[in-house]
Design an enzyme around this catalytic site. Structure first.
Site, short mmCIF file in Angstrom:
data_model
loop_
_atom_site.label_atom_id
_atom_site.label_comp_id
_atom_site.label_asym_id
_atom_site.label_seq_id
_atom_site.Cartn_x
_atom_site.Cartn_y
_atom_site.Cartn_z
N GLU A 251 0.93 -1.20 0.15
CA GLU A 251 -0.15 -0.04 -0.06
C GLU A 251 1.03 1.22 0.10
OE1 GLU A 251 -4.11 1.15 2.14
OE2 GLU A 251 -2.61 0.86 3.57
N ALA B 284 1.00 -1.03 10.95
CA ALA B 284 0.48 -2.17 10.67
C ALA B 284 0.18 -2.13 9.25
CB ALA B 284 -0.41 -2.83 11.60
N GLU C 291 -6.92 -2.97 12.37
CA GLU C 291 -6.52 -3.80 11.20
C GLU C 291 -7.58 -4.74 10.94
OE1 GLU C 291 -4.23 -2.56 9.25
OE2 GLU C 291 -3.72 -1.20 11.02
N GLU D 269 -9.96 3.99 6.13
CA GLU D 269 -9.43 4.28 7.48
C GLU D 269 -10.17 4.82 8.42
OE1 GLU D 269 -6.70 3.01 8.14
OE2 GLU D 269 -5.68 2.66 5.82
#
Length: 779
Positions: A44, A187, A223, A245
């Site tokens: 990412e 993470a 996560e 997010e």
């Protein structure tokens, strides 16, 4: 032979080779403390193309068949479950002791975006468990797996919570969670194979602080929420990264609040909201739905607007719709876009349909326009009831922009509480520039608080009379999140030139017996700013006495040392008081006790309470000498758990002796400081008034050697953001000049925000330092 392909499906086969790089992006090499090497991925946002050819965009989903041929003794981890592991046949010509390889083949993945593909190879060891019939593994490098026990227990609890909340049960069959020595992000939510920085996953369960346990639970919950928000349903393009997010940040808090009610998660949510509002007060902020075209722009989109503002807007919407109505909408959105992609419009359309409320009018005003509303409130008695006149305008930290006004308008769900609302807060949608909110009850209330529950994403400004009526009651009528919201808004109004520092400090005097640690810590952060930037040599001593007088009695009750039966909240509160009195309060007695406790622990005596250790180390280091610096560096090298290592390492930035500051800065030039830690290391020096100029000069002088370290994957925004701690025109101009010559494409907007923050600090100091002197003299 070249030729025209016939119409219809076609298959393209590409043979390619790649290099395992050292940039912490793509498919890269990581090395543990013993020198053993590992290969891991971080794709990412746009780095899958570094590892394999592909259409590397989130909307172009595909299934992936992964197999890896690796050395004997190495373990391979990927998105799918292992379906075969075949060793090469032995060969008589092999040299004695030669390692044969083996090929690990994984199950075909579901449809997913390229940035979620995961590969890891090395001597990994795993703890195994399960929840909801899903196998869960927490994996780490050789010899460290036992540090994953806390994470394994938490992961099971979180998965159970999510499987109860979502109609779609965990969809990926297994869950691997892996800690690697070098990882740029905290993470990464790779589908069914989450990769981690060690400090955010591994901890010695017997000696973990409250802060460390909350951090592990929070990042795990975030996560794992991504497995639904981001992996199962992915934003169509990076301009809607908040759909990943913001949703994961909001959902993680739901899981934590259910797991640990004693952690006071609503206060943490209020802190997140204040963080987002702090950025949204800048002219250089951006809308949640933000233009992103280049890889650099995409990288910079991962900020407090995507995370904290996205989550805060969702909380406000949930509060407006009701928890069950909101849950129906969330599940409808996920079901409509399973294994596919969604946009902001898709989300608010689903929510409007599920709730029959005007979500499609509310959300666009918060998602598509920058900034946040300021709600000015003036309560009055009208016909025996309380009427609240409310006006809205965009909030700016810059006083001139605040006075000039701007045309933005929001559809704002507003909830107000007062002593007359026995049936609960009165809520309405504020859609006009000016509206009147009639509160419940048949009496005129003596006080009013707008933003009940601290669930709204807006700032509130009270008339002087309204604030004067509310201030004496803050501990009795406001919840902890509401108290935090009130002080956060009042501080912002001081910075925007609407209120003066004396009004804020008068309000602060009502928090001397504050028992919610998050509220106290948020307030003392503001007092720390006043101590450093608004106090002068003539007033600093008086301000320090004010802090000691305000919090000394509470510290005497709580004490320096932990007691049997103390809960997490009381331990955290004690740590905040020690750090506040030992630094802002300049309490010599607290500083001496901190140094004694730390020296004893470093010499092998009684260990520090894990929750108090950061505060004790910070206070002792601020007054530390070379012997302490040497002891801290040795302790960081020998630390068993990652959290311990960083607690001692980052304390090097708290010293105030120039020679010791320079000595600690030299450490950054050695291989001992990993690239993943360089930006965070320097940001701590930049937050220390005594070290700041020396750290900036050191960075410039050694930029050729350090640039590759401090700007690695997100480090550029960390570093440029930390430079906002300067508060003078000369430094501002120097920063501007330096980065004009050494541009950082992924931090251009962050740099603009830093310059704006410095300008605001300069103006605030000029405007409020005399007011501070007058207020202290009047006391």
């Amino acid at each position: 032979m070249p030729g025209e392909l016939p119409k219809g499906p076609a298959e393209i086969r590409i043979a390619y080779t790649g290099v395992l790089n050292d940039k912490l992006r793509g498919f890269y090499l990581s090395t543990d403390a013993s020198g053993r090497r590992y290969a891991v991925t971080q794709f990412e946002a746009t780095d899958a193309r570094r590892a394999f050819p592909g259409f590397d965009e989130p909307a172009l989903k595909a299934t992936f068949d992964v197999s890896m041929t690796i050395d004997r003794g190495d373990v391979a981890i990927s998105n799918g479950r292992v379906i075969s592991d075949t060793s090469e046949a032995s060969d008589p010509s092999d040299a004695p002791g030669a390692e044969r390889r083996h090929t690990v083949k994984f199950a075909t993945t579901p449809k997913m975006s390229t940035y979620l593909v995961a590969l890891a190879v090395g001597r990994f060891e795993c703890l195994e468990g399960s929840a909801e019939h899903v196998p869960i593994r927490i994996c780490a490098t050789e010899g460290r797996k036992e540090l994953g026990c806390t994470a394994l227990e938490m992961a099971g609890q979180i998965l159970k919570f999510y499987d109860q909340y979502f109609i779609i049960k965990y969809p990926f069959g297994k869950l691997d969670v892996l800690a690697v020595p070098d990882f740029a992000a905290g993470a990464m939510e790779n589908t069914a194979a989450i990769f981690y920085r060690e400090t955010d996953l591994l901890v010695d369960a017997a000696h973990a602080s409250v802060e460390a346990r909350k951090r592990i639970a929070s990042v795990l919950a975030h996560e794992m929420a991504h497995q639904w928000f981001g992996d199962l349903v992915t934003m169509k393009w990076w301009d809607d990264i908040w759909l990943n997010e913001g949703f994961a940040t909001w959902m993680a808090n739901r899981a934590l609040a259910a797991m640990r009610p004693d952690w006071n998660v609503p206060v943490d949510e209020a802190i997140e909201t204040q963080t987002a509002l702090g950025l949204d007060g800048l002219k250089s902020t951006h809308a949640i739905h933000a233009f992103t075209d280049t890889p650099a722009q995409i990288d910079e989109a991962f900020d407090a607007i995507a995370y904290e503002k996205g989550a805060a807007v969702l909380r406000m919407l949930e509060n407006y719709l009701g928890a069950e109505s909101f849950r129906r909408g969330i599940n409808a959105y996920l079901q409509a876009h399973v294994y596919a992609n969604g946009r902001s419009q898709d989300f608010w359309t689903a929510m409007a349909a599920a709730s029959s409320k005007p979500v499609d009018r509310i959300l666009p005003t918060f998602v598509n326009q920058a900034g946040a509303p300021l709600i000015d409130v003036s309560p009055a008695c009208r016909d025996g009831r309380t009427a609240v006149a409310a006006t809205q305008q965009r909030f700016f930290l810059e006083p001139t922009l605040m006075k000039n006004g701007s045309p933005e308008r929001w559809f704002v769900p507003v909830c107000a509480k007062s002593e007359s609302d026995s049936a609960g807060p009165t809520c309405d949608v504020l859609s006009q520039a000016r509206q009147v909110l009639m509160l419940g009850g048949n009496i005129c209330s003596s006080w009013v608080f707008v933003n009940a529950g601290a669930q709204g994403y807006y700032r509130t400004a009270y008339s002087r009379e309204a604030l004067r009526a509310l201030a004496p009651r803050v501990q009795s009528v406001l919840t902890a999140p509401e108290r935090l919201s009130l002080t956060g808004d009042e501080w912002a109004l001081v910075r925007a030139g609407r209120h003066d520092i004396g009004e804020f400090l008068t309000l602060a005097t009502g928090f001397g017996d504050e028992r919610a640690d998050g509220v106290l810590q948020n307030l003392t952060d503001r007092l720390d700013f006043v101590h450093e930037y608004l106090a002068t040599d003539a007033t600093r001593g008086a301000f320090e006495r004010f802090v000691r007088t305000l919090f000394g009695p509470l510290f005497q009750q709580v004490g320096f040392e932990s007691r049997p039966g103390d809960g997490d909240e009381e331990r955290a509160l004690r740590a905040t008081l020690i750090e506040t009195l030992g630094t802002i309060g300049a309490d010599a007695g607290v500083a001496a006790r901190a140094r004694t406790a730390l020296d004893r622990a470093l010499a092998g005596g009684a260990p520090l309470d894990p929750t108090l250790s950061r505060a004790i180390i910070s206070v002792a280091s601020e007054h530390g000498d070379r012997a302490l610096q040497d002891a801290l560096l040795a302790a960081s090298d020998s630390a068993g758990a990652p959290g311990e290592h960083y607690r001692y390492l980052y304390a090097l930035a708290r010293f105030r002796d120039p020679a010791l500051i320079d000595r600690a800065l030299e450490y950054s030039l050695t291989p001992s400081l990993r690239s993943q830690d360089a930006a965070a290391f320097f940001s701590r020096f930049l937050s220390n008034e005594a070290a700041r100029p020396r750290a900036w000069a050191f960075l410039k002088r050694h930029w050729a050697d350090l640039e590759g370290k401090v700007t690695i994957v997100g480090g550029d925004t960390t570093l440029t953001g930390a430079l906002a701690s300067f508060c003078d025109a000369a430094s501002r101009d120097d920063i501007t000049t330096f980065f004009a010559a050494h541009p950082l494409a992924s931090a251009s907007r962050t740099l603009g925000q830093t310059i704006e923050r410095i300008n605001n600090c300069i103006a605030l100091r000029e405007r409020q330092a005399p007011g501070l002197a007058n207020w202290l003299e009047a006391r």
